[in-house]
Design an enzyme around this catalytic site. Sequence first.
Site, PDB file in Angstrom:
ATOM      1  N   GLU A  82     -56.674   5.203  32.811  1.00 24.81           N
ATOM      2  CA  GLU A  82     -56.106   6.095  33.831  1.00 24.81           C
ATOM      3  C   GLU A  82     -55.990   5.271  35.091  1.00 24.81           C
ATOM      4  OE1 GLU A  82     -55.686   7.764  36.983  1.00 24.81           O
ATOM      5  OE2 GLU A  82     -57.494   8.992  36.744  1.00 24.81           O
ATOM      6  N   LEU A  83     -54.738   4.992  35.513  1.00 26.24           N
ATOM      7  CA  LEU A  83     -54.496   3.950  36.512  1.00 26.24           C
ATOM      8  C   LEU A  83     -53.838   4.465  37.785  1.00 26.24           C
ATOM      9  CD1 LEU A  83     -53.268   1.198  34.035  1.00 26.24           C
ATOM     10  CD2 LEU A  83     -55.606   1.732  34.759  1.00 26.24           C
ATOM     11  N   CYS A 135     -56.169  10.329  42.666  1.00 29.59           N
ATOM     12  CA  CYS A 135     -55.039   9.843  41.870  1.00 29.59           C
ATOM     13  C   CYS A 135     -54.013  10.928  41.618  1.00 29.59           C
ATOM     14  CB  CYS A 135     -55.538   9.303  40.527  1.00 29.59           C
ATOM     15  SG  CYS A 135     -56.718   7.946  40.636  1.00 29.59           S
ATOM     16  N   ALA A 150     -68.349   1.878  39.924  1.00 27.65           N
ATOM     17  CA  ALA A 150     -67.915   1.137  41.106  1.00 27.65           C
ATOM     18  C   ALA A 150     -69.124   0.655  41.889  1.00 27.65           C
ATOM     19  CB  ALA A 150     -67.035   2.026  41.978  1.00 27.65           C
ATOM     20  N   SER A 151     -69.025  -0.550  42.437  1.00 26.87           N
ATOM     21  CA  SER A 151     -70.189  -1.180  43.061  1.00 26.87           C
ATOM     22  C   SER A 151     -70.641  -0.494  44.342  1.00 26.87           C
ATOM     23  CB  SER A 151     -69.881  -2.653  43.351  1.00 26.87           C
ATOM     24  OG  SER A 151     -69.676  -3.359  42.143  1.00 26.87           O
ATOM     25  N   ASN A 166     -64.105   7.395  43.602  1.00 26.60           N
ATOM     26  CA  ASN A 166     -63.578   8.537  44.359  1.00 26.60           C
ATOM     27  C   ASN A 166     -64.144   9.880  43.904  1.00 26.60           C
ATOM     28  OD1 ASN A 166     -62.049   8.022  42.003  1.00 26.60           O
ATOM     29  ND2 ASN A 166     -60.292   9.136  42.813  1.00 26.60           N
ATOM     30  N   GLU A 178     -49.138   3.053  45.186  1.00 18.14           N
ATOM     31  CA  GLU A 178     -50.008   4.205  45.421  1.00 18.14           C
ATOM     32  C   GLU A 178     -50.722   4.021  46.757  1.00 18.14           C
ATOM     33  OE1 GLU A 178     -53.409   6.870  43.192  1.00 18.14           O
ATOM     34  OE2 GLU A 178     -53.340   4.727  42.767  1.00 18.14           O
TER      35      GLU A 178
END
Length: 458
Positions: A232-233, A266, A160-161, A135, A363
């Site tokens: 960080e989730l 987030c 990230a892919s 993101n 979320e």
Amino acid sequence: MPIAVHNPTTGEVEKEYAAHTPEQIEAALAASTAAFETLRRTSFEERAGWMHRAADILDAEAEQVARTISTEMGKTFASALFEAHKSAKGMRHYADHAATYLASEAPVRPDQVGASRIAVRYEPIGPVLAVMPWNYPIWQAMRFAAPALMAGNTGLLKHASNVPESALYLGELFARGGFPEGAFQTLLVEGGQVLPLLDDRRIRAVTLTGSVGAGAAVAAAAGRNVKKSVLELGGADAFVVLPSADLDAAVPVAVNARVGNSGQSCIAGKRFIVHRDVYDEFEQRFTSAMAATVYGDPFADKTTFGPMATEAVRREVHELVEDARAKGARVLTGGELPDGPGWFYPATVLSGVTPDMRIAREECFGPVACLFPAENAHDALRQANESDFGLSASVWTRFPAEIELFSTGLETGGVFVNGFTSSFPQLPFGGVKDSGYGRELAGVGIREFVNIKTVWQA
């Protein structure tokens, strides 16, 4: 399996990259270990010079980098350009302050512990694995890379892919600035390769930004290998509006919280908890402003926000909206999948959200807002804390007593009063509860991956 750039504006594959082979991964690990032995012996002044040069390169190439970001994950070109320049500022911050953050110190007089000399030293620990999200493909990775390198560690980035070109750019940037070859490298690997990497003793720690499930798996693997982890989730941040709030200021910020980065942030407000005295006015103004936003081509000037980054993310967002609708929530605007190519989703506002709805607990990573009425400030605080997440929150009030109530009472890693939630190189960033543990940024961030060594001399 190739790692592909899927353009979220068109849904088409733009480019494919071959995943790294086991031999390439081994070469990267060996290079990272060798570079650490060099980097750890350099001075802060040397590292700062290299970091400043890398920041200058990023600033000079910011438009190119922004085009890559917008093409890969869909944010508007203007916000991608801002991200590139913000990342360069973060690099300069650590170049200028790492020596102070990590300076040796003597917390007490030596005679108090029976010594002639004492010191607490902050020393690098070695190669650190970073598992980063799409993101904020440059800024999010830079929050780790800049402090890690300035501390004398080396980094291995598993990005990230869906953002391989951003990842490859970062993998070359620091060497171009002057850091030793191998000091920071990108691994083009799928998510399934992360846990085996943590079993390798050459990797000394890991940082991850991602889902709760991914974080739990990485934390378990790190724990099994006795390695430090920082997580960080995500969050389901509260945006609290009390009667004294300046709605002229609060409403535009609320809209930006939900459509900025297509809602894929987030830290931005997702649960809008509004005092009954101003609820109706806020709902009307907020819903009208959300309905007026324009989604579309991220390179077009008229576009407020671009597409969702992946088809799967858009599907997950719509499933949450549909679940809420089926259980009685009212859709005040948006909530429908648009026709045509690309992974677009309209700005959406829901009211009447109840605890049995998934969107009340999970979320929602898209341009969707949920409105909740509150009877008073204490009820608003209760609702804000009724979440498994605790990353950040935004509170709007002019009363000092209410500011103190929420500043001390919110179970979050950050509280922003009368302003937009954000991240700053100078301030710690992170959360509590299911939002993770550890901190990025500021002095505490650079100290996450160091050996805190006590030196005592008789």
